[in-house]
Design an enzyme around this catalytic site. Sequence first.
Site, PDB file in Angstrom:
ATOM      1  N   CYS A 195       0.828  -1.200   0.000  1.00  0.00           N
ATOM      2  CA  CYS A 195       0.000   0.000   0.000  1.00  0.00           C
ATOM      3  C   CYS A 195       0.867   1.255   0.000  1.00  0.00           C
ATOM      4  CB  CYS A 195      -0.929   0.010   1.214  1.00  0.00           C
ATOM      5  SG  CYS A 195      -2.002   1.460   1.290  1.00  0.00           S
ATOM      6  N   ASN A 226      -1.278  -9.559  -9.420  1.00  0.00           N
ATOM      7  CA  ASN A 226      -2.311  -8.558  -9.227  1.00  0.00           C
ATOM      8  C   ASN A 226      -1.888  -7.308  -9.994  1.00  0.00           C
ATOM      9  OD1 ASN A 226      -2.980  -6.191  -6.652  1.00  0.00           O
ATOM     10  ND2 ASN A 226      -4.522  -7.060  -7.985  1.00  0.00           N
TER      11      ASN A 226
END
Length: 341
Positions: A106, A218
Site C-alpha cells: 500500500c 495482481n
Amino acid sequence: MDLVVGKEGKSQISVSRRFAIAPMMDWTDRHCRLFHRQLTRHALLYTEMVVADAVIHGARERLLRFDPAEHPLAVQLGGSDPEKLAEAARICAGHGFDEINLNVGCPSDRVQSGTFGACLMRSPDLVARCVAAMKRAAGPVPVTVKCRIGVDEQEPRDALWALAGPVVEAGADALWVHARKAWLDGLSPKENRDVPPLDYPLVHALKRDFPNHFIGINGGLANLNQAIEQFAAVDGAMIGRAAYQTPGILVEVDPRVYRLDGPEPDLDRVVSVMAEHTDRHVAEGGRASHVTRHMVGLFHGRPGARQWRRHLSEKAVLPGANGDVLRQGLSLIEDAGALAA
C-alpha cells in the site's frame, strides 16, 4: 449458492488462491464481501487492511466482524513491528480467518507515516522477521504477503527478489505481487494504481525462480479472461477494481476458474439476499447506503443499468431507507428487460 459452514463459522469449502478479490481500502468491507460471496462460492475474499495496533487495542469486534458466509476469507494486516503483528495474527486466527496477509504494497500517506505498507519493500529482512513471528503466532492458519515489484528508485529485478527470498525462507505460504512499482515520492495512492507501468513478465520470472512456492499476480487485470491468461505463468490471479466496479463478472469465476458445473447465480436472488441483509443492518443502526454503494455496478451492460445506478445512488441515502431500495431497483431492471425483449 450458500456456503457450507461448519463449527465456529469455519468454511468447509477448501481454500484456493487460484482466484482472489483484492483487499481495497474503503471498499472491501463486510457488506461488500457478503455481496461478492453471493456471486462466487470459491474466490478468496480479503478484508480491507487493518492496522495491527487497531486489532490489538481498538474496537476489535467491529474491525474483525464478518459473516460466516464470507468464507473463504483472508484478513490483511498492516504494520512493521514483529511482536505486534504476531499478536494481531494470533487474534485474527482465533477469530476464524482462513488466511492472514501482510501488506507490503500500500502506497498511501497513512502507511508511509507509519513506516509500513510499500515502505517495507526497502526492508526485506524486517518483513521476513514479521512473517516468521506471524507464522509462530497463527498456528495452522496460512500467512501470506502482498507486495509491489519495488518502490521509487529501486530496480524491480533486484528489489522483488531481495524481498521474495527472505520471505519464502521465513515460511510465507504465498506471495501476491502487484506488478507495478510504487512511487512513494511524487504520486498519489490513486495514481499509483495506474501510472507506474505494469511488468507481468517480471512476476512470471519470479515464479520460474520459485517454482515450489505460490506466486500470485495482481494489477491491471480488467476482466476474467485476462486473469485466466495469467494461469499459464503464475499460480493465481487477483482482481481488484474490475471486480468491484463490474461485479457481474464474478458469476463466471466458479465455472471458468474452478471448473464447477451448475447454474450461474440468479441475480434476482442475489438482490433479495442483500436486501434482507440491508434490512438487518438498518435495524442495527446502520444505513442502507453502507450496503447498496457496493452494488451499483451489478447490472453493468444490461437494460436498466443506468436506472438501477441512479435509483440506488439517490434513494439509499434518504432517511428511513432500507432493503426496499434494492427491491424497487430490481423492479426497474425487470421492467427495462421486458421493454427490451
